[in-house]
Design an enzyme around this catalytic site. Structure first.
Site, PDB file in Angstrom:
ATOM      1  N   THR A 136      41.162  85.566  11.009  1.00  5.99           N
ATOM      2  CA  THR A 136      40.297  86.731  11.509  1.00  5.99           C
ATOM      3  C   THR A 136      39.533  87.209  10.077  1.00  5.99           C
ATOM      4  OG1 THR A 136      41.781  87.200  13.154  1.00  5.99           O
ATOM      5  CG2 THR A 136      40.458  88.932  12.565  1.00  5.99           C
ATOM      6  N   ASN A 137      40.089  87.201   8.853  1.00  2.00           N
ATOM      7  CA  ASN A 137      39.579  88.079   7.627  1.00  2.00           C
ATOM      8  C   ASN A 137      39.571  87.056   6.729  1.00  2.00           C
ATOM      9  OD1 ASN A 137      38.641  90.499   9.019  1.00  2.00           O
ATOM     10  ND2 ASN A 137      40.744  90.985   8.995  1.00  2.00           N
TER      11      ASN A 137
ATOM     12  N   ASP B 282      48.988  80.457   3.112  1.00  2.00           N
ATOM     13  CA  ASP B 282      49.012  82.054   2.870  1.00  2.00           C
ATOM     14  C   ASP B 282      50.465  82.228   2.815  1.00  2.00           C
ATOM     15  OD1 ASP B 282      49.279  80.983   5.636  1.00  2.00           O
ATOM     16  OD2 ASP B 282      48.594  83.109   6.438  1.00  2.00           O
ATOM     17  N   ARG B 283      51.192  81.507   3.684  1.00  2.00           N
ATOM     18  CA  ARG B 283      52.746  81.872   3.647  1.00  2.00           C
ATOM     19  C   ARG B 283      53.491  81.604   2.547  1.00  2.00           C
ATOM     20  NH1 ARG B 283      55.420  78.999   9.038  1.00  2.00           N
ATOM     21  NH2 ARG B 283      56.835  80.496   8.631  1.00  2.00           N
TER      22      ARG B 283
END
Length: 257
Positions: free
Chosen positions: A10-11, A109-110
């Site tokens: 999303t971003n 990201d995790r």
């Protein structure tokens, strides 16, 4: 300066570190159709607005869960910052042992969040990232990434409710004053916000139960765009770190450079 870029569904969150201190951070919408030149000009405009010279960027690190944008942003880095970016992926040194069946399946990201959280708080620790999806990650006392859980994000559920029903409106994601609502908008908000608090707390409870023989959980950290919205009602989230991913990228950069 170090430019850090985290690409979500999303971003895109990005920021600049100077002398190991985050001096600016920004959030823009992820657009898979933008070219490297369009992103480059956008970054240049944002930098110019804040009085930052692109030539002052000494290196770039990128993590992404959107494969189609990895080439785009890598090309942007080379053309507009004259830097070959360090990309978080297979082969990069994170300092964390990934105990997944297939470590390549874990979103960048995790891993970045887990690295930052463990560096800051030690372990065992739980990280809940409120993004397009809600991810729960668990790191052991020894610093091993043990795995976690993935659930649909609150925004996905909100949009699905609007798209799949004939009369229910799209609502702003804010917490209503009461669970028992007296109008349709508040009813939807109540179901979404308090429903997700229940989902989050129940999964955290199950994780704590499964981890009981591996030490007391030191912290439950919320991060991501909707972290504050849920964390204020959660029984278990005791830390909110909105910029955890950028901190993790800075740590991983130092471990590789």
């Amino acid at each position: 300066m170090l430019l850090l870029i985290d690409v979500g569904n999303t971003n895109i969150v990005f920021g600049v570190y100077k002398e190991d201190k985050l001096i600016y951070d920004w959030r823009i919408a992820t657009d898979k159709n933008k070219t490297s030149d369009e992103y480059g000009l956008l970054f240049e405009q944002i930098f110019k607005y804040h009085g930052i010279c692109p030539k002052d960027v000494e290196d770039v690190i990128i993590s992404s869960v959107v494969p189609t944008l990895m080439y785009t942003l890598s090309a942007m880095s080379i053309k507009y910052f004259n830097k070959e970016p360090l990309v978080v992926g297979p082969g990069i040194k994170t300092g964390m042992n990934i105990k997944y069946d297939n470590p390549k399946e874990v979103g960048a990201d995790r891993i970045v969040n887990a690295v930052a959280a463990y560096e800051k708080y030690g372990g065992p620790i739980i990280i809940v990232d409120f993004g397009t999806a809600i991810t729960f990650c668990v790191v052991s006392k020894e610093g091993d990434y043990l795995g976690g859980t993935i659930a649909p994000g609150i925004k996905i559920s909100s949009e699905a409710l609007f798209q799949r029903t004939a009369k229910l409106p799209k609502v702003e994601l804010i917490k209503p004053d009461t669970v028992i609502a007296k109008n349709t908008v508040n009813s939807i908000q109540s179901g979404l916000i308090y429903g997700y608090v229940g989902l989050v707390d129940y999964i955290i409870e199950k994780i704590i139960e499964e981890m009981k023989d591996r030490g007391n959980i030191k912290a439950v950290i919320g991060t991501g765009g909707f972290a504050n919205l849920i964390a204020t009602e959660s029984k278990y989230i005791n830390k909110v770190e909105k910029l955890l991913t950028l901190e993790g990228l800075n740590i991983i950069y130092k471990r590789n450079k």
